[in-house]
Motif scaffolding. Structure first.
Motif, mmCIF file in Angstrom:
data_model
loop_
_atom_site.group_PDB
_atom_site.id
_atom_site.type_symbol
_atom_site.label_atom_id
_atom_site.label_comp_id
_atom_site.label_asym_id
_atom_site.label_seq_id
_atom_site.Cartn_x
_atom_site.Cartn_y
_atom_site.Cartn_z
ATOM 1 N N GLU A 292 0.846 -1.057 0.165
ATOM 2 C CA GLU A 292 0.002 -0.041 -0.202
ATOM 3 C C GLU A 292 0.836 1.185 0.018
ATOM 4 O O GLU A 292 2.151 1.134 0.667
ATOM 5 C CB GLU A 292 -1.000 -0.165 1.148
ATOM 6 C CG GLU A 292 -1.896 -0.966 1.280
ATOM 7 C CD GLU A 292 -2.552 -1.018 2.492
ATOM 8 O OE1 GLU A 292 -3.518 -0.197 2.733
ATOM 9 O OE2 GLU A 292 -2.321 -1.875 3.532
ATOM 10 N N VAL A 293 0.262 2.139 -0.574
ATOM 11 C CA VAL A 293 1.089 3.452 -0.484
ATOM 12 C C VAL A 293 0.252 4.647 -0.118
ATOM 13 O O VAL A 293 -0.887 4.948 -0.567
ATOM 14 C CB VAL A 293 1.414 3.697 -1.928
ATOM 15 C CG1 VAL A 293 2.072 5.294 -2.180
ATOM 16 C CG2 VAL A 293 2.655 3.105 -2.614
ATOM 17 N N GLY A 294 0.799 5.381 0.871
ATOM 18 C CA GLY A 294 0.145 6.741 1.293
ATOM 19 C C GLY A 294 0.944 7.872 0.916
ATOM 20 O O GLY A 294 1.701 7.820 0.160
ATOM 21 N N ASP A 295 0.415 9.096 1.067
ATOM 22 C CA ASP A 295 0.870 10.314 0.662
ATOM 23 C C ASP A 295 2.309 10.311 0.936
ATOM 24 O O ASP A 295 3.292 10.847 0.604
ATOM 25 C CB ASP A 295 0.331 11.498 1.161
ATOM 26 C CG ASP A 295 -0.985 11.725 0.372
ATOM 27 O OD1 ASP A 295 -1.186 11.245 -0.740
ATOM 28 O OD2 ASP A 295 -1.885 12.513 1.184
ATOM 29 N N ASP A 296 2.662 9.802 2.451
ATOM 30 C CA ASP A 296 3.964 10.154 3.106
ATOM 31 C C ASP A 296 4.414 8.609 3.723
ATOM 32 O O ASP A 296 5.398 8.715 4.444
ATOM 33 C CB ASP A 296 3.937 11.145 4.192
ATOM 34 C CG ASP A 296 2.945 10.772 5.297
ATOM 35 O OD1 ASP A 296 2.252 9.807 5.201
ATOM 36 O OD2 ASP A 296 2.868 11.592 6.252
ATOM 37 N N ARG A 297 3.674 7.556 3.340
ATOM 38 C CA ARG A 297 4.321 6.294 3.923
ATOM 39 C C ARG A 297 4.003 5.041 3.005
ATOM 40 O O ARG A 297 2.959 5.139 2.046
ATOM 41 C CB ARG A 297 3.890 6.091 5.163
ATOM 42 C CG ARG A 297 2.312 5.818 5.349
ATOM 43 C CD ARG A 297 1.986 5.550 6.805
ATOM 44 N NE ARG A 297 0.545 5.036 6.990
ATOM 45 C CZ ARG A 297 0.661 4.426 8.330
ATOM 46 N NH1 ARG A 297 1.125 4.498 9.368
ATOM 47 N NH2 ARG A 297 -0.763 3.971 8.336
ATOM 48 N N PHE A 298 4.799 3.925 2.959
ATOM 49 C CA PHE A 298 4.273 2.821 2.356
ATOM 50 C C PHE A 298 4.354 1.674 3.098
ATOM 51 O O PHE A 298 5.108 1.519 4.182
ATOM 52 C CB PHE A 298 4.765 2.770 0.907
ATOM 53 C CG PHE A 298 6.433 2.402 1.349
ATOM 54 C CD1 PHE A 298 6.973 1.033 1.245
ATOM 55 C CD2 PHE A 298 7.520 3.515 1.667
ATOM 56 C CE1 PHE A 298 8.404 0.765 1.245
ATOM 57 C CE2 PHE A 298 9.046 3.240 1.725
ATOM 58 C CZ PHE A 298 9.057 1.796 1.552
ATOM 59 N N SER A 299 3.852 0.448 2.782
ATOM 60 C CA SER A 299 3.838 -0.625 3.574
ATOM 61 C C SER A 299 4.181 -1.953 2.992
ATOM 62 O O SER A 299 4.003 -1.949 1.590
ATOM 63 C CB SER A 299 2.668 -1.026 4.260
ATOM 64 O OG SER A 299 1.789 -1.426 3.286
ATOM 65 N N VAL A 300 4.735 -2.931 3.493
ATOM 66 C CA VAL A 300 5.206 -4.264 2.900
ATOM 67 C C VAL A 300 4.625 -5.250 3.815
ATOM 68 O O VAL A 300 4.409 -5.066 4.918
ATOM 69 C CB VAL A 300 6.714 -4.575 2.697
ATOM 70 C CG1 VAL A 300 7.224 -3.346 1.644
ATOM 71 C CG2 VAL A 300 7.346 -4.131 4.044
ATOM 72 N N HIS A 301 4.295 -6.290 3.522
ATOM 73 C CA HIS A 301 3.724 -7.444 4.201
ATOM 74 C C HIS A 301 4.886 -8.606 4.053
ATOM 75 O O HIS A 301 5.222 -9.139 2.909
ATOM 76 C CB HIS A 301 2.607 -8.169 3.511
ATOM 77 C CG HIS A 301 1.362 -6.982 3.774
ATOM 78 N ND1 HIS A 301 0.312 -7.457 4.196
ATOM 79 C CD2 HIS A 301 1.061 -5.781 3.453
ATOM 80 C CE1 HIS A 301 -0.863 -6.424 4.347
ATOM 81 N NE2 HIS A 301 0.166 -5.431 3.996
ATOM 82 N N LEU A 302 5.189 -9.107 5.152
ATOM 83 C CA LEU A 302 6.239 -10.174 5.406
ATOM 84 C C LEU A 302 5.800 -11.378 5.653
ATOM 85 O O LEU A 302 5.138 -11.586 6.885
ATOM 86 C CB LEU A 302 7.472 -9.773 6.293
ATOM 87 C CG LEU A 302 7.959 -8.259 6.040
ATOM 88 C CD1 LEU A 302 8.983 -7.729 7.169
ATOM 89 C CD2 LEU A 302 8.568 -8.383 4.684
#
Length: 215
Positions: A150-160
């Motif tokens: 996922e991508v936000g305006d000021d952050r992003f995520s990864v699933h592990l």
């Protein structure tokens, strides 16, 4: 070049520091050391370093001031764990994506969401790197090839998945930790090319208007 499939995580055996320079010494087992020669490339937290000395199990790597400043290697101390990947060879399976080992910068962990079978890490998305960090795109974090969830305006995520948590240092990553980042080179090439062409197109329009007496 590397594939982003981290082989193991290892503690720093010891660090030797000088002005704008550091030597990291790690203990490689027989399997990891097999075929390793002085001058070979090894990624530590996704940073391409050159094997300087091999003394039995102990392998040393040098890092200059620029590397220490741009990457999280500058903060490493004895006992800190790092992700390790030997350089890819012709014919190796590419399970991740091609990585140069040239870290672009560091991003902080801003949130950790953990369940029994899943770990979600959110990272800051600084403006200078944001164009390369796209939804479902590739990114190398501490040398680990991951897909952006996922991508936000000021952050992003990864699933592990559990395997990644077990093999890499992400299992113990905490909020505030600085992580080495290398954008997917193909994404970077496309974004930079399109940006340059758009810039050239705008300049062409301005010149055309001036020639036509509109500017």
């Amino acid at each position: 070049m590397f594939t982003g499939i981290v082989q193991t995580r290892l503690p720093i055996h010891h660090v030797e520091r000088k002005a704008d320079f550091a030597t990291f010494v790690l203990k490689f087992d027989d399997q990891l050391r097999a075929g390793l020669e002085i001058g070979a490339s090894v990624a530590l937290n996704g940073t391409c370093l050159t094997a300087r000395e091999i003394n039995g199990e102990l392998v040393s790597f040098d890092a200059i001031g620029q590397t220490l400043a741009v990457t999280n290697l500058g903060a490493l101390e004895t006992g800190h764990e790092v992700n390790i990947e030997r350089a890819a060879k012709m014919g190796d399976e590419i399970g991740g994506h091609m990585i140069s080992g040239h870290v672009m910068g560091q991003v902080a962990v801003v949130e950790r969401i953990e369940s029994e079978h899943n770990l979600v890490l959110w990272f800051e998305r600084p403006s200078e790197l944001a164009p390369y960090l796209l939804d479902k795109g590739y990114v190398a974090l501490n040398g680990c090839s991951l897909t952006i969830a996922e991508v936000g305006d000021d952050r992003f995520s990864v699933h592990l998945i559990p395997e990644t948590r077990d093999v890499t240092t992400f299992g113990t990553a905490k909020v505030g930790d600085l992580i080495n980042l290398e954008a997917d080179p193909h994404t970077q090439a496309v974004v930079d090319t399109v940006t340059r062409l758009l810039g050239d197109s705008q300049l062409l329009v301005q010149l055309t208007e001036r020639l036509a007496g509109k500017g």
